[in-house]
Design a protein around this motif. Structure first.
Motif, short mmCIF file in Angstrom:
data_model
loop_
_atom_site.label_atom_id
_atom_site.label_comp_id
_atom_site.label_asym_id
_atom_site.label_seq_id
_atom_site.Cartn_x
_atom_site.Cartn_y
_atom_site.Cartn_z
N ALA A 1 -2.30 5.83 -1.01
CA ALA A 1 -1.74 4.56 -1.48
C ALA A 1 -1.91 3.49 -0.41
O ALA A 1 -1.43 3.65 0.71
CB ALA A 1 -0.27 4.72 -1.84
N PRO A 2 -2.58 2.38 -0.71
CA PRO A 2 -2.76 1.31 0.29
C PRO A 2 -1.46 0.74 0.80
O PRO A 2 -1.36 0.32 1.96
CB PRO A 2 -3.58 0.26 -0.47
N ALA A 3 -0.42 0.72 -0.04
CA ALA A 3 0.86 0.11 0.36
C ALA A 3 1.52 0.87 1.49
O ALA A 3 2.30 0.29 2.27
CB ALA A 3 1.80 0.05 -0.84
N ALA A 4 1.23 2.16 1.62
CA ALA A 4 1.89 2.98 2.64
C ALA A 4 1.13 3.01 3.95
O ALA A 4 1.58 3.62 4.92
CB ALA A 4 2.10 4.40 2.12
N VAL A 5 -0.04 2.37 3.99
CA VAL A 5 -0.90 2.47 5.17
C VAL A 5 -0.24 1.87 6.40
O VAL A 5 -0.21 2.48 7.48
CB VAL A 5 -2.26 1.79 4.89
N ALA A 6 0.29 0.65 6.29
CA ALA A 6 0.86 -0.03 7.46
C ALA A 6 2.03 0.76 8.04
O ALA A 6 2.18 0.87 9.26
CB ALA A 6 1.29 -1.44 7.08
N ILE A 7 2.86 1.32 7.18
CA ILE A 7 4.03 2.09 7.66
C ILE A 7 3.57 3.34 8.39
O ILE A 7 4.07 3.65 9.48
CB ILE A 7 4.94 2.45 6.47
N GLU A 8 2.60 4.06 7.81
CA GLU A 8 2.09 5.29 8.44
C GLU A 8 1.39 4.97 9.75
O GLU A 8 1.52 5.70 10.74
CB GLU A 8 1.14 6.01 7.48
N ALA A 9 0.64 3.88 9.79
CA ALA A 9 -0.07 3.50 11.01
C ALA A 9 0.91 3.22 12.13
O ALA A 9 0.71 3.68 13.27
CB ALA A 9 -0.95 2.28 10.74
N GLU A 10 1.96 2.47 11.86
CA GLU A 10 2.95 2.16 12.90
C GLU A 10 3.69 3.44 13.34
O GLU A 10 3.99 3.61 14.53
CB GLU A 10 3.94 1.11 12.38
#
Length: 414
Positions: A341-350
């Motif tokens: 899911a693209p929406a979860a990318v930023a959270i997982e990256a941080e």
């Protein structure tokens, strides 16, 4: 007496019980059985088993010697049938000239194929290149002498034929002996398989060349020798195929190990740049990130490269613990491929970026200051190449460094 006529006459006597000679035979005659008939049936059964055996294994390993051995078995089968008293139409009656030609052709064909069979059957390098070539084409000269067996008053022609047969036997014997000296396991089986046939042929040639008379027991001894050859060759082929299969499995395993080595970073155990590029091209992710450890040169300068390696290893463990595909692409630089899911990318990256500090603190406790990391993250389009995606992520990573480090710079699309 010409050789073909002698074979025909002896074969008729040897295989008289293989089938009823006349349609008007009584029931008792038709059902009678002799040991000659039983042995003939056993031999034909062995040949059919050999053909089926070769066909099954050829589907698995595609080895040429299985084809040549099948041709030899078919030649033996046709020769045995031709030597029986079976009536096969007016043109191939048991005492016909055509039947005699059939016998001599298949007899010679079985010899001709033996050379090419042997050179493809022995392990590579067991015979020299010159002998390897000789095993291929000179045996075909036998077919040029086949007419001598059905021609009357062809003494000179028969002498030439005998010389060619002797040369053929010598070539095969030399190949087996040389291979044995070089440690060929296959040659051991074939030496045992051909010992009986070689003895029978040798005695027959002695009678023809030295004594000038036919060897009357030729066929009585030849068919048991052929049966032994078929069985021992089958065992030899099975052993050869099992070793080939094992060698190929080992080669595949070695190739896979080399592929893994070529695609793995030796320090962290993570995929390297080549591996992550292949993964990107196989299944493009929704986002890509570049991660760089902050002030890593200072760690090497103050604590040494061994501590620096421990820090890189700990960072690799941290980044590899998440859902993204992590790879080490440079000294202290890592890449992450995000799928899902693209929406979860930023959270997982941080989450992964912050996890680096915690893992380094736990795994390298001698460091006085926490180790942080900067990250450039970018969403990528469907047609974005790996190089273009890495360049966009690198621009964002540079921006993260310029804006104070220890942070993520993220652009929604590239």
């Amino acid at each position: 007496m010409a050789e073909g006529a002698r074979i025909l006459a002896l074969g008729a006597g040897l295989l008289a019980a293989a089938a009823p000679a006349r349609a008007q035979s009584s029931f008792a005659d038709a059902t009678s059985m002799t040991w000659d008939g039983v042995l003939t049936g056993i031999f034909l059964g062995l040949l059919l088993f050999s053909l089926a055996y070769n066909a099954v294994f050829y589907r698995l390993l595609r080895e040429r010697f299985l084809i040549w051995q099948s041709v030899r078995a078919l030649s033996y089968f046709a020769l045995t049938v031709a030597l029986s008293p079976l009536a096969m139409g007016p043109w191939l009656a048991p005492d016909s000239f055509a039947r005699q030609v059939w016998i001599t052709i298949f007899f010679d064909l079985s010899l001709v194929v033996s050379g090419v069979f042997l050179r493809s059957y022995l392990e590579p390098g067991m015979v020299g290149p010159r002998l390897y070539r000789w095993l291929g084409w000179p045996p075909a000269l036998i077919l040029l002498t086949t007419p001598a067996t059905v021609m009357p008053d062809a003494d000179t022609y028969m002498m030439l034929r005998s010389a060619v047969l002797v040369a053929m036997l010598a070539l095969c014997a030399a190949a087996v002996v040389i291979a044995l000296k070089r440690g060929s396991r296959t040659a051991r089986y074939q030496a045992a398989a051909w010992s009986g046939i070689g003895g029978v042929y040798g005695v027959s040639l002695f009678y023809d060349i030295v004594l000038g008379q036919p060897f009357d027991s030729f066929l009585f001894l030849l068919f048991p020798a052929l049966g032994l050859e078929v069985m021992l060759t089958a065992f030899g082929i099975l052993d050869r195929l099992m070793r080939l299969r094992r060698e190929r499995q080992e080669a595949r395993a070695q190739a896979e190990a080399m592929r893994i080595i070529a695609h793995t970073d030796p320090l962290t155990g993570l995929p390297n740049r080549r591996a992550i590029e292949e993964s990107y091209n196989d299944e493009p992710p929704v986002a890509i990130a570049l991660v760089d450890l902050d002030h890593f040169k200072a760690i090497n300068d103050h604590h040494g490269h061994d501590v620096g390696d421990r820090v890189i290893f700990a960072a690799g463990v941290a980044l590899g613990s998440g859902s993204a595909l992590a790879a080490r692409v440079g000294g202290e630089e890592f890449a992450l491929l995000f799928r899902g899911a693209p929406a979860a990318v930023a959270i997982e990256a941080e989450r992964l970026r912050q996890r680096i500090s915690a893992y380094v603190k736990q795994m390298v406790p001698l460091l006085e200051r926490p180790v942080t990391a900067s990250m450039g993250l970018v969403h990528i389009g469907r047609d974005t190449s790996f190089g273009a995606a890495m360049k966009s992520a690198d621009i964002n990573l540079y921006a993260a460094k310029e804006s104070g480090r220890n942070r993520v710079v993220f652009i929604e699309a590239a």
